[in-house]
Design a protein around this motif. Structure first.
Motif, PDB file in Angstrom:
ATOM      1  N   LEU A 249       0.752  -1.186   0.005  1.00  0.00           N
ATOM      2  CA  LEU A 249      -0.066  -0.086   0.074  1.00  0.00           C
ATOM      3  C   LEU A 249       0.960   1.200  -0.120  1.00  0.00           C
ATOM      4  O   LEU A 249       0.569   2.191  -0.695  1.00  0.00           O
ATOM      5  CB  LEU A 249      -0.923   0.329   1.425  1.00  0.00           C
ATOM      6  CG  LEU A 249      -1.691   1.282   1.502  1.00  0.00           C
ATOM      7  CD1 LEU A 249      -2.602   1.548   0.328  1.00  0.00           C
ATOM      8  CD2 LEU A 249      -2.494   1.102   2.973  1.00  0.00           C
ATOM      9  N   ARG A 250       1.652   1.304   0.694  1.00  0.00           N
ATOM     10  CA  ARG A 250       2.749   2.326   1.017  1.00  0.00           C
ATOM     11  C   ARG A 250       3.567   2.520  -0.310  1.00  0.00           C
ATOM     12  O   ARG A 250       3.665   3.701  -0.962  1.00  0.00           O
ATOM     13  CB  ARG A 250       3.793   2.244   2.133  1.00  0.00           C
ATOM     14  CG  ARG A 250       3.122   2.270   3.347  1.00  0.00           C
ATOM     15  CD  ARG A 250       4.055   2.792   4.552  1.00  0.00           C
ATOM     16  NE  ARG A 250       5.200   1.831   4.741  1.00  0.00           N
ATOM     17  CZ  ARG A 250       5.348   0.767   5.207  1.00  0.00           C
ATOM     18  NH1 ARG A 250       4.442   0.246   5.548  1.00  0.00           N
ATOM     19  NH2 ARG A 250       6.682   0.288   5.277  1.00  0.00           N
ATOM     20  N   ASP A 251       3.925   1.522  -1.164  1.00  0.00           N
ATOM     21  CA  ASP A 251       4.649   1.345  -2.348  1.00  0.00           C
ATOM     22  C   ASP A 251       3.870   2.286  -3.412  1.00  0.00           C
ATOM     23  O   ASP A 251       4.173   2.981  -3.977  1.00  0.00           O
ATOM     24  CB  ASP A 251       5.098  -0.101  -2.581  1.00  0.00           C
ATOM     25  CG  ASP A 251       5.895   0.006  -4.038  1.00  0.00           C
ATOM     26  OD1 ASP A 251       6.202   0.972  -4.408  1.00  0.00           O
ATOM     27  OD2 ASP A 251       6.289  -1.156  -4.258  1.00  0.00           O
ATOM     28  N   LEU A 252       2.578   1.542  -3.483  1.00  0.00           N
ATOM     29  CA  LEU A 252       1.672   2.532  -4.476  1.00  0.00           C
ATOM     30  C   LEU A 252       1.511   3.754  -4.254  1.00  0.00           C
ATOM     31  O   LEU A 252       1.396   4.581  -5.173  1.00  0.00           O
ATOM     32  CB  LEU A 252       0.267   1.390  -4.724  1.00  0.00           C
ATOM     33  CG  LEU A 252       0.431   0.031  -5.220  1.00  0.00           C
ATOM     34  CD1 LEU A 252      -0.926  -0.468  -5.076  1.00  0.00           C
ATOM     35  CD2 LEU A 252       0.725   0.183  -6.688  1.00  0.00           C
ATOM     36  N   TYR A 253       1.166   3.930  -2.880  1.00  0.00           N
ATOM     37  CA  TYR A 253       0.816   5.614  -2.395  1.00  0.00           C
ATOM     38  C   TYR A 253       1.968   6.540  -2.733  1.00  0.00           C
ATOM     39  O   TYR A 253       1.713   7.747  -3.075  1.00  0.00           O
ATOM     40  CB  TYR A 253       0.701   5.546  -0.921  1.00  0.00           C
ATOM     41  CG  TYR A 253       0.290   6.889  -0.299  1.00  0.00           C
ATOM     42  CD1 TYR A 253      -0.988   7.282  -0.542  1.00  0.00           C
ATOM     43  CD2 TYR A 253       1.247   7.542   0.454  1.00  0.00           C
ATOM     44  CE1 TYR A 253      -1.469   8.600   0.066  1.00  0.00           C
ATOM     45  CE2 TYR A 253       0.937   8.749   0.958  1.00  0.00           C
ATOM     46  CZ  TYR A 253      -0.282   9.354   0.876  1.00  0.00           C
ATOM     47  OH  TYR A 253      -0.766  10.583   1.195  1.00  0.00           O
ATOM     48  N   GLN A 254       3.283   5.864  -2.828  1.00  0.00           N
ATOM     49  CA  GLN A 254       4.310   6.812  -2.958  1.00  0.00           C
ATOM     50  C   GLN A 254       4.765   6.877  -4.505  1.00  0.00           C
ATOM     51  O   GLN A 254       5.751   7.623  -4.904  1.00  0.00           O
ATOM     52  CB  GLN A 254       5.521   6.128  -2.514  1.00  0.00           C
ATOM     53  CG  GLN A 254       5.308   6.336  -0.646  1.00  0.00           C
ATOM     54  CD  GLN A 254       6.390   5.683   0.145  1.00  0.00           C
ATOM     55  OE1 GLN A 254       7.487   5.424  -0.466  1.00  0.00           O
ATOM     56  NE2 GLN A 254       6.100   5.354   1.449  1.00  0.00           N
ATOM     57  N   ILE A 255       4.233   6.341  -5.502  1.00  0.00           N
ATOM     58  CA  ILE A 255       4.240   6.560  -6.811  1.00  0.00           C
ATOM     59  C   ILE A 255       3.843   7.900  -7.155  1.00  0.00           C
ATOM     60  O   ILE A 255       2.823   8.445  -6.774  1.00  0.00           O
ATOM     61  CB  ILE A 255       3.522   5.416  -7.649  1.00  0.00           C
ATOM     62  CG1 ILE A 255       4.250   4.132  -7.265  1.00  0.00           C
ATOM     63  CG2 ILE A 255       3.509   5.740  -9.282  1.00  0.00           C
ATOM     64  CD1 ILE A 255       3.329   2.949  -8.222  1.00  0.00           C
ATOM     65  N   PRO A 256       4.831   8.596  -7.814  1.00  0.00           N
ATOM     66  CA  PRO A 256       4.398   9.896  -8.272  1.00  0.00           C
ATOM     67  C   PRO A 256       3.149  10.181  -8.692  1.00  0.00           C
ATOM     68  O   PRO A 256       2.666   9.494  -9.471  1.00  0.00           O
ATOM     69  CB  PRO A 256       5.659  10.411  -9.219  1.00  0.00           C
ATOM     70  CG  PRO A 256       6.684   9.479  -8.865  1.00  0.00           C
ATOM     71  CD  PRO A 256       5.992   8.207  -8.569  1.00  0.00           C
ATOM     72  N   GLY A 257       2.561  11.203  -8.109  1.00  0.00           N
ATOM     73  CA  GLY A 257       1.183  11.663  -8.597  1.00  0.00           C
ATOM     74  C   GLY A 257       0.042  11.121  -7.702  1.00  0.00           C
ATOM     75  O   GLY A 257      -1.148  11.642  -7.912  1.00  0.00           O
ATOM     76  N   ILE A 258       0.285   9.982  -7.184  1.00  0.00           N
ATOM     77  CA  ILE A 258      -0.906   9.230  -6.462  1.00  0.00           C
ATOM     78  C   ILE A 258      -1.276   9.948  -5.138  1.00  0.00           C
ATOM     79  O   ILE A 258      -2.558   9.890  -4.884  1.00  0.00           O
ATOM     80  CB  ILE A 258      -0.602   7.683  -6.205  1.00  0.00           C
ATOM     81  CG1 ILE A 258      -0.234   6.944  -7.605  1.00  0.00           C
ATOM     82  CG2 ILE A 258      -1.763   6.984  -5.574  1.00  0.00           C
ATOM     83  CD1 ILE A 258      -1.391   7.273  -8.777  1.00  0.00           C
ATOM     84  N   ALA A 259      -0.328  10.061  -4.265  1.00  0.00           N
ATOM     85  CA  ALA A 259      -0.674  10.852  -3.041  1.00  0.00           C
ATOM     86  C   ALA A 259      -1.491  11.865  -3.457  1.00  0.00           C
ATOM     87  O   ALA A 259      -2.604  12.333  -2.417  1.00  0.00           O
ATOM     88  CB  ALA A 259       0.494  11.159  -1.981  1.00  0.00           C
TER      89      ALA A 259
END
Ligand SMILES: N[C@@H](CCC(=O)N[C@@H](CS)C(=O)NCC(=O)O)C(=O)O
Length: 304
Positions: A249-259
């Motif tokens: 979940l943190r990995d996906l959240y930290q993908i640029p633009g996602i947060a």
């Protein structure tokens, strides 16, 4: 069984929540054969930042660089009996302009055609796919979120995740009998447990790059600890308790633009203040504290 269902028209006799079908399912296509060609500026997306189904379309719009091509309106997070609203307008106006006899729930997301002045689609699945595959000439062909050679497997895993997790939390939360609640809630965790094992050896669900299934799952995982654990009573475990799902979940959240697509204020206020049958006081909980920016260390699972 108690009679106060959140959505009485979508409740079975034995207390299950049975979601209504999507009403508008026309397609925008690259070649225009449907009458709705994928051109810049013609379509408009209406979303709620609170809604997981709408969130998927926001993410794909962002990843495929369609923000200039397809403008977007965000509705207010709190709905009253008149439904979703933006400024002085109601989303129901768009539905009624398209079908004056529409009597179902007025839902987000909506893809609106400015030319014919009608709703093209209110199906998040279809809108995601259109953004993924039909707008490559006006957006960005990469990332490929629906790779050709994985489509059968993607569709199969999507179906399990939809039924037991994405919609599963709603089936638990909107159940009006103990049996229907328990059945749905246990199924949520059976699938989360399986996904946690799957993610022990793979960085994303299908390997080294995220595909649409990852984003379909993400929108539920990101709402899980702040909302579904308490509000929908899915409280056997939190995502933060899962060794692999939490890092994923943190990995996906930290993908640029996602947060930037995640708005916990809208998410929490929407659920806790709008479903007055399951949270009559409308009180929004203060927690949980979240640590989504912490290192996830999942690069080690990538092949390169
Ligand atoms: N099946 C729809 C689901 C959309 C949906 O249910 N959205 C919720 C918000 S999470 C909604 O708009 N609810 C309006 C209401 O409950 O009146 C889709 O695929 O897009």
């Amino acid at each position: 069984m108690r009679s106060t269902a959140q959505f009485p028209d979508e409740q079975s006799d034995d207390g299950r929540f049975v979601r209504q079908e999507d009403r508008f399912r026309t397609w925008v296509t690259a070649d225009g054969r449907s009458g709705f060609p994928a051109v810049a500026g013609r379509y408009h997306l209406y979303v709620s930042l609170a809604c997981p189904w709408a969130h998927r379309t926001i993410i794909v719009r962002k990843l495929k660089r369609l923000e200039e091509t397809i403008p977007m309106t965000v509705v207010d997070p709190i709905r009253d009996e008149r439904g979703w609203r933006y400024g002085s307008h109601f989303l129901s106006e768009l539905y009624l302009a398209s079908d004056p006899r529409y009597r179902g729930r007025v839902t987000v997301p909506v893809l609106w055609d400015r030319e014919t002045k009608r709703v093209v689609s209110n199906s998040d699945d279809d809108i995601m796919r259109m953004f993924e595959t039909e707008f490559n000439a006006v957006g960005d062909p990469l990332p490929d979120l629906y790779p050709y050679d994985l489509r059968t497997e993607i569709d199969a895993l999507n179906a399990v995740i939809y039924e037991t997790v994405n919609d599963g939390v709603y089936r638990a939360g909107f159940a009006t009998s103990q049996a229907a609640y328990e059945e749905a809630a246990y199924r949520v965790f059976a699938t989360l447990d399986e996904l946690d094992s799957r993610l022990a050896t793979r960085r994303y669900l299908f390997g080294d790059v995220p595909v649409e299934t990852d984003w379909r799952l993400f929108v539920t995982l990101i709402r899980f600890d702040p909302v579904y654990v308490g509000h929908f009573k899915c409280n056997l475990r939190r995502i933060a308790d899962y060794p692999n799902l939490y890092g994923y979940l943190r990995d996906l959240y930290q993908i640029p633009g996602i947060a930037q697509t995640v708005d916990f204020d809208h998410i929490k206020r929407h659920y806790y203040m709008t479903h007055d049958d399951i949270n009559p006081t409308g009180i929004v909980p203060i927690g949980p504290l979240q640590y989504l920016e912490l290192p996830h260390q999942r690069e080690r699972l990538s092949a390169h």
